[in-house]
Scaffold this motif. Structure first.
Motif, mmCIF file in Angstrom:
data_model
loop_
_atom_site.group_PDB
_atom_site.id
_atom_site.type_symbol
_atom_site.label_atom_id
_atom_site.label_comp_id
_atom_site.label_asym_id
_atom_site.label_seq_id
_atom_site.Cartn_x
_atom_site.Cartn_y
_atom_site.Cartn_z
ATOM 1 N N UNK A 152 -43.893 -41.236 -23.274
ATOM 2 C CA UNK A 152 -44.559 -41.359 -24.574
ATOM 3 C C UNK A 152 -43.823 -42.345 -25.484
ATOM 4 N N UNK A 153 -42.508 -42.329 -25.434
ATOM 5 C CA UNK A 153 -41.735 -43.275 -26.243
ATOM 6 C C UNK A 153 -41.975 -44.702 -25.761
ATOM 7 N N UNK A 154 -42.021 -44.902 -24.459
ATOM 8 C CA UNK A 154 -42.319 -46.219 -23.896
ATOM 9 C C UNK A 154 -43.668 -46.720 -24.399
ATOM 10 N N UNK A 155 -44.683 -45.853 -24.349
ATOM 11 C CA UNK A 155 -46.015 -46.245 -24.795
ATOM 12 C C UNK A 155 -46.040 -46.547 -26.295
ATOM 13 N N UNK A 156 -45.311 -45.779 -27.087
ATOM 14 C CA UNK A 156 -45.225 -46.061 -28.527
ATOM 15 C C UNK A 156 -44.619 -47.447 -28.763
ATOM 16 N N UNK A 157 -43.596 -47.763 -27.998
ATOM 17 C CA UNK A 157 -42.921 -49.053 -28.165
ATOM 18 C C UNK A 157 -43.775 -50.223 -27.676
ATOM 19 N N UNK A 158 -44.716 -49.958 -26.809
ATOM 20 C CA UNK A 158 -45.618 -51.003 -26.313
ATOM 21 C C UNK A 158 -46.673 -51.381 -27.351
ATOM 22 N N UNK A 159 -46.886 -50.516 -28.318
ATOM 23 C CA UNK A 159 -47.917 -50.771 -29.338
ATOM 24 C C UNK A 159 -47.533 -51.943 -30.218
ATOM 25 N N UNK A 160 -48.553 -52.493 -30.830
ATOM 26 C CA UNK A 160 -48.324 -53.577 -31.777
ATOM 27 C C UNK A 160 -48.825 -54.887 -31.217
ATOM 28 N N UNK A 161 -49.514 -55.593 -32.036
ATOM 29 C CA UNK A 161 -50.122 -56.856 -31.655
ATOM 30 C C UNK A 161 -49.532 -57.948 -32.530
ATOM 31 N N UNK A 162 -49.427 -59.133 -32.005
ATOM 32 C CA UNK A 162 -48.942 -60.258 -32.793
ATOM 33 C C UNK A 162 -49.967 -60.526 -33.886
ATOM 34 N N UNK A 163 -49.607 -60.213 -35.120
ATOM 35 C CA UNK A 163 -50.539 -60.353 -36.238
ATOM 36 C C UNK A 163 -50.942 -61.790 -36.483
ATOM 37 N N UNK A 164 -50.145 -62.731 -36.012
ATOM 38 C CA UNK A 164 -50.488 -64.143 -36.169
ATOM 39 C C UNK A 164 -51.753 -64.489 -35.385
ATOM 40 N N UNK A 165 -52.077 -63.660 -34.393
ATOM 41 C CA UNK A 165 -53.276 -63.911 -33.594
ATOM 42 C C UNK A 165 -54.552 -63.566 -34.351
ATOM 43 N N UNK A 166 -54.474 -62.692 -35.354
ATOM 44 C CA UNK A 166 -55.661 -62.312 -36.121
ATOM 45 C C UNK A 166 -56.540 -61.354 -35.344
ATOM 46 N N UNK A 167 -57.639 -60.889 -35.969
ATOM 47 C CA UNK A 167 -58.536 -59.957 -35.292
ATOM 48 C C UNK A 167 -59.306 -60.649 -34.166
ATOM 49 N N UNK A 168 -59.727 -59.851 -33.234
ATOM 50 C CA UNK A 168 -60.480 -60.368 -32.096
ATOM 51 C C UNK A 168 -61.928 -60.511 -32.521
ATOM 52 N N UNK A 169 -62.485 -61.689 -32.336
ATOM 53 C CA UNK A 169 -63.881 -61.948 -32.670
ATOM 54 C C UNK A 169 -64.653 -62.167 -31.386
ATOM 55 N N UNK A 170 -64.831 -61.084 -30.662
ATOM 56 C CA UNK A 170 -65.528 -61.159 -29.375
ATOM 57 C C UNK A 170 -66.190 -59.828 -29.129
ATOM 58 N N UNK A 171 -67.036 -59.787 -28.123
ATOM 59 C CA UNK A 171 -67.673 -58.547 -27.755
ATOM 60 C C UNK A 171 -66.581 -57.554 -27.383
ATOM 61 N N UNK A 172 -66.725 -56.310 -27.824
ATOM 62 C CA UNK A 172 -65.663 -55.331 -27.622
ATOM 63 C C UNK A 172 -65.494 -54.902 -26.178
ATOM 64 N N UNK A 173 -66.463 -55.133 -25.339
ATOM 65 C CA UNK A 173 -66.313 -54.716 -23.939
ATOM 66 C C UNK A 173 -65.461 -55.722 -23.255
#
Length: 173
Positions: A152-173
């Protein structure tokens, strides 16, 4: 009678963006593949259920988070999913029309759009989560409590996205 000749069209050379120089020896391919295959199989059970009712992973994500946080605002859902309004609009509209989610104006601020699961939405979310929960329990059944905590700690540490990339503007699938 003249025969028209086909003129040769030169293919347009696509200009690819520059890629950073990467030291391949520093890449943990084994863990990347383990995560890839674990995720593939983790979503396969809900995918099978969703395909029978004409839905996809995008629907799963929306129903899941609305059920986990009833009354959440659309803006909160956008933040969680890290997508644009346009990406969410089609899926959310479909879930509302099919009766899985209700959208209501906020009590204090009528401009707010709050999302609530219907009984059908809650049942769908539970049906999709149950095989995933079972898969997790099976994978962790022989682990010590410390091992489970480490996962669970490993998975928590894996979270987070490079905010410089911005939101994804694509189909969610």
């Amino acid at each position: 009678m003249r025969v028209a000749r086909a003129t040769a069209v030169k293919p347009v050379k696509k200009v690819l963006p520059p890629m950073p120089v990467v030291d391949e020896a520093r890449i943990d391919f084994e863990t990347i593949e383990l995560l890839f295959f674990a995720y593939r199989d983790f979503v396969s059970d809900p995918d099978a259920i969703l395909s029978r009712i004409g839905m996809g992973r995008a629907h799963h994500r929306v129903v899941y988070f609305v059920c986990r946080q009833p009354g959440m605002m659309v803006t909160d859902l956008l933040d969680i999913l890290q997508i644009t309004k346009q990406s969410l609009a089609r899926v959310l509209k479909q879930l509302i029309e099919l009766g899985y989610i209700r959208q209501m104006a906020g009590a204090k601020d009528r401009r707010q759009r709050r999302l609530y699961p219907t009984l059908a939405g809650r049942e769908l979310a539970l049906a999709l989560s149950e095989p995933q929960s079972r898969r997790i329990a099976n994978a962790m059944e022989s682990m010590t409590p410390e091992g489970v905590a480490a996962v669970k700690e490993f998975l928590r540490r894996m979270r987070g996205r490079d905010e410089a990339l911005g939101p994804i503007d694509a189909d969610m699938d």
